[in-house]
Write a protein that holds these residues in place. Structure first.
Motif, PDB file in Angstrom:
ATOM      1  N   UNK A 148       0.824  -1.208   0.000  1.00 58.55           N
ATOM      2  CA  UNK A 148       0.000   0.000   0.000  1.00 58.55           C
ATOM      3  C   UNK A 148       0.862   1.264   0.000  1.00 58.55           C
ATOM      4  N   UNK A 149       1.875   1.301   0.862  1.00 57.19           N
ATOM      5  CA  UNK A 149       2.732   2.489   0.919  1.00 57.19           C
ATOM      6  C   UNK A 149       3.442   2.724  -0.412  1.00 57.19           C
ATOM      7  N   UNK A 150       3.906   1.639  -1.036  1.00 60.64           N
ATOM      8  CA  UNK A 150       4.590   1.773  -2.324  1.00 60.64           C
ATOM      9  C   UNK A 150       3.638   2.298  -3.392  1.00 60.64           C
ATOM     10  N   UNK A 151       2.402   1.781  -3.400  1.00 56.34           N
ATOM     11  CA  UNK A 151       1.409   2.263  -4.367  1.00 56.34           C
ATOM     12  C   UNK A 151       1.080   3.728  -4.113  1.00 56.34           C
ATOM     13  N   UNK A 162       6.812   1.756  -9.079  1.00 53.65           N
ATOM     14  CA  UNK A 162       6.516   0.714 -10.058  1.00 53.65           C
ATOM     15  C   UNK A 162       6.230  -0.600  -9.323  1.00 53.65           C
ATOM     16  N   UNK A 163       5.096  -1.252  -9.617  1.00 51.84           N
ATOM     17  CA  UNK A 163       4.755  -2.507  -8.930  1.00 51.84           C
ATOM     18  C   UNK A 163       5.823  -3.590  -9.061  1.00 51.84           C
ATOM     19  N   UNK A 164       6.592  -3.561 -10.145  1.00 48.37           N
ATOM     20  CA  UNK A 164       7.630  -4.585 -10.316  1.00 48.37           C
ATOM     21  C   UNK A 164       8.691  -4.485  -9.229  1.00 48.37           C
ATOM     22  N   UNK A 165       8.972  -3.266  -8.763  1.00 43.88           N
ATOM     23  CA  UNK A 165       9.943  -3.084  -7.690  1.00 43.88           C
ATOM     24  C   UNK A 165       9.389  -3.618  -6.374  1.00 43.88           C
ATOM     25  N   UNK A 166       8.111  -3.367  -6.124  1.00 44.29           N
ATOM     26  CA  UNK A 166       7.487  -3.893  -4.908  1.00 44.29           C
ATOM     27  C   UNK A 166       7.430  -5.412  -4.954  1.00 44.29           C
ATOM     28  N   UNK A 185      -0.950  -6.648  -4.797  1.00 41.92           N
ATOM     29  CA  UNK A 185      -0.537  -5.432  -5.497  1.00 41.92           C
ATOM     30  C   UNK A 185      -1.720  -4.778  -6.203  1.00 41.92           C
ATOM     31  N   UNK A 186      -2.584  -5.595  -6.792  1.00 45.07           N
ATOM     32  CA  UNK A 186      -3.771  -5.049  -7.437  1.00 45.07           C
ATOM     33  C   UNK A 186      -4.724  -4.422  -6.440  1.00 45.07           C
ATOM     34  N   UNK A 187      -4.925  -5.086  -5.304  1.00 45.22           N
ATOM     35  CA  UNK A 187      -5.794  -4.546  -4.254  1.00 45.22           C
ATOM     36  C   UNK A 187      -5.255  -3.225  -3.720  1.00 45.22           C
ATOM     37  N   UNK A 188      -3.944  -3.170  -3.500  1.00 44.19           N
ATOM     38  CA  UNK A 188      -3.335  -1.959  -2.948  1.00 44.19           C
ATOM     39  C   UNK A 188      -3.488  -0.790  -3.918  1.00 44.19           C
ATOM     40  N   UNK A 189      -3.229  -1.041  -5.187  1.00 45.71           N
ATOM     41  CA  UNK A 189      -3.349   0.018  -6.193  1.00 45.71           C
ATOM     42  C   UNK A 189      -4.786   0.529  -6.267  1.00 45.71           C
ATOM     43  N   UNK A 190      -5.751  -0.382  -6.245  1.00 45.36           N
ATOM     44  CA  UNK A 190      -7.159   0.016  -6.310  1.00 45.36           C
ATOM     45  C   UNK A 190      -7.567   0.797  -5.067  1.00 45.36           C
ATOM     46  N   UNK A 191      -7.088   0.370  -3.903  1.00 51.00           N
ATOM     47  CA  UNK A 191      -7.440   1.057  -2.662  1.00 51.00           C
ATOM     48  C   UNK A 191      -6.847   2.457  -2.612  1.00 51.00           C
ATOM     49  N   UNK A 192      -5.616   2.614  -3.076  1.00 47.88           N
ATOM     50  CA  UNK A 192      -4.988   3.936  -3.110  1.00 47.88           C
ATOM     51  C   UNK A 192      -5.772   4.865  -4.033  1.00 47.88           C
TER      52      UNK A 192
END
Length: 315
Positions: free
Chosen positions: A257-260, A265-269, A299-306
């Protein structure tokens, strides 16, 4: 940071002698009671894995007993003699106010250095027979991320953990920090990273806690006041915030979540989470998820939540 040192047998203190004589149930909160009352058959392997998840989530404390047998109140009396005894909570509130913390709940204190991005919280409890051993947890939290972690917990954790918490009626305290570590460990308090309160006067106990906060805790996490610094801290694997102690789903979700939120970039996370995969996979629902599918879904959930939170008023 150096790992807390382990003392030898020579010159053992009365605290060590008393703890050595106590049974395991007396020297720490065992996550046993709830696992015995969960409906259905529970294998030894499931029980052991659930215990590891509880200890990674709560540290040594947590929902240690079924709700029918609530643990003793940790706001104990401290001191000798009726006139000199004081309650632990107001004693700590006064002591911690002098080093920059304010009481926010019983035995919970928030640092004045807290920011909108990162809150610093200290929480304490007592344990043992008798109930005289004091231990503390230092927690770091971002409220938005904490909500994300909490809202997805049942989605990712094993079903046994969910059933256990439901069967005990456990509720996370308002100031619970999913990312936390032992204050006593970095202060080298000894047995179980705790203090035997009977060995100190109220003033001495207050000074011991103040010294731990000022001399050990503040230099370690005092400058973590931004989202970027919190993310960097959680991605390391150093004492006392080692991944094998506090890891699994919650730490992975915090990082995602913090990274998003920072737009990384999700690839780094993904690379970071794969690095700690062995500390994550044992603490997720393996009936539905592999490490790879967990990371992709998280990662998808975190991006959507952000994105959803960014559209809310005031964001």
């Amino acid at each position: 940071m150096k790992a807390p040192s382990q003392s030898g047998d020579g010159g053992r203190s009365p605290q060590a002698d008393r703890a050595a004589e106590a049974s395991p149930d007396q020297t720490r909160h065992q996550i046993v009671g709830p696992l015995m009352v969960v409906p259905g058959t529970v294998s030894d392997a499931e029980r052991a894995r659930a215990r590891r998840i509880f200890e990674a989530t709560f540290g040594a404390a947590g929902p240690a007993e079924p709700k029918e047998a609530a643990p003793e109140d940790s706001n104990i009396d401290v001191g000798e003699g009726k006139e000199k005894r004081v309650k632990l909570d107001p004693l700590l509130a006064d002591a911690l106010a002098k080093v920059g913390y304010r009481r926010v709940a019983k035995l919970a204190y928030r640092a004045e250095r807290s920011t909108d991005d990162v809150e610093h919280v200290l929480s304490f409890d007592t344990y043992g027979t008798p109930n005289v051993y004091l231990r503390g947890d230092a927690g770091l939290r971002n409220r938005e991320t904490e909500q994300f972690v909490s809202s997805r917990r049942e989605q990712y954790q094993p079903a046994l953990v969910t059933r256990t918490l439901r069967s005990t009626g456990y509720r996370f305290p308002p100031w619970f920090c999913a990312m936390h570590f032992s204050l006593g460990a970095i202060a080298e308090w000894g047995i179980q990273s705790s203090v035997d309160t009977t060995l100190f006067s109220p003033d001495e106990l207050a000074r011991k806690v103040q010294e731990a906060v000022q001399g050990k805790l503040a230099p370690y996490v005092g400058d973590i006041t931004t989202t970027a610094k919190l993310l960097e801290f959680l991605e390391r694997d150093e004492e006392p915030m080692r991944w094998f102690r506090i890891g699994g789903y919650a730490r992975a979700a915090y990082i995602a979540y913090l990274a998003a939120k920072l737009g990384r970039d999700p690839s780094e996370t993904r690379r970071v989470l794969v690095k700690y995969g062995a500390r994550i996979v044992d603490m997720i629902d393996q009936t539905r998820l592999t490490l790879d599918t967990f990371i992709e879904e998280l990662l998808g959930d975190a991006e959507a939540a952000v994105q959803a939170n960014s559209k809310q008023p005031g964001q």
